[in-house]
Write a protein that holds these residues in place. Sequence first.
Motif, mmCIF file in Angstrom:
data_model
loop_
_atom_site.group_PDB
_atom_site.id
_atom_site.type_symbol
_atom_site.label_atom_id
_atom_site.label_comp_id
_atom_site.label_asym_id
_atom_site.label_seq_id
_atom_site.Cartn_x
_atom_site.Cartn_y
_atom_site.Cartn_z
ATOM 1 N N SER A 1 0.817 -1.051 0.213
ATOM 2 C CA SER A 1 -0.030 -0.114 -0.085
ATOM 3 C C SER A 1 0.868 1.221 0.036
ATOM 4 O O SER A 1 1.941 1.263 0.563
ATOM 5 C CB SER A 1 -0.889 -0.047 1.263
ATOM 6 N N ILE A 2 0.462 2.172 -0.768
ATOM 7 C CA ILE A 2 1.036 3.653 -0.710
ATOM 8 C C ILE A 2 -0.164 4.587 -0.422
ATOM 9 O O ILE A 2 -0.886 4.515 -1.067
ATOM 10 C CB ILE A 2 1.655 3.990 -2.068
ATOM 11 N N SER B 1 -3.363 9.253 -1.239
ATOM 12 C CA SER B 1 -4.023 8.239 -2.159
ATOM 13 C C SER B 1 -5.213 8.751 -2.792
ATOM 14 O O SER B 1 -5.580 8.171 -3.838
ATOM 15 C CB SER B 1 -4.021 7.038 -1.209
ATOM 16 N N GLY B 2 -6.147 9.520 -2.093
ATOM 17 C CA GLY B 2 -7.274 10.143 -2.654
ATOM 18 C C GLY B 2 -7.289 11.179 -3.569
ATOM 19 O O GLY B 2 -7.985 11.598 -4.541
ATOM 20 N N ARG C 1 0.067 12.045 -9.343
ATOM 21 C CA ARG C 1 0.613 10.580 -9.098
ATOM 22 C C ARG C 1 -0.137 9.681 -9.987
ATOM 23 O O ARG C 1 -1.222 9.985 -10.443
ATOM 24 C CB ARG C 1 0.379 10.229 -7.637
ATOM 25 N N ASP C 2 0.639 8.468 -10.468
ATOM 26 C CA ASP C 2 -0.028 7.350 -11.085
ATOM 27 C C ASP C 2 0.205 6.339 -10.314
ATOM 28 O O ASP C 2 1.086 5.845 -10.073
ATOM 29 C CB ASP C 2 0.954 7.333 -12.445
ATOM 30 N N SER C 3 -1.012 5.987 -9.928
ATOM 31 C CA SER C 3 -1.024 4.912 -8.826
ATOM 32 C C SER C 3 -0.724 3.616 -9.234
ATOM 33 O O SER C 3 -0.027 2.598 -8.817
ATOM 34 C CB SER C 3 -2.374 4.528 -8.080
#
Length: 115
Positions: free
Chosen positions: A30-31, A53-54, A71-73
Amino acid sequence: QVQLVESGGGLVQAGGSLRLSCAASGSIFSINAMGWYRQAPGKQRELVAAITSGGSTNYADSVKGRFTISRDSAKNTVYLQMNSLKPEDTAVYYCNANINHYSYWGKGTLVTVSS
């Protein structure tokens, strides 16, 4: 073993742009938040921008309107688009990420803005 690797630093003239990238690799479950900090010579490390993360973001007042964090999850990567760079933006830029509930740091990438 989790690693953060930054790229994209360099020398640019005042008013120019750079895009920093930071890719996380290793055993990642998880990040949560990811962010960019910077440290200029003789100064303390400071937060530049962060993203949850949201997708919620926050910025240092000194970079608001000039820098954009994203960000690119899917790629475990965070970016920092830096526009209208100023000589006072010169610093080593560090990536930070909360991965598997631990805080990790990259080794840093140097950004130099000439006047």
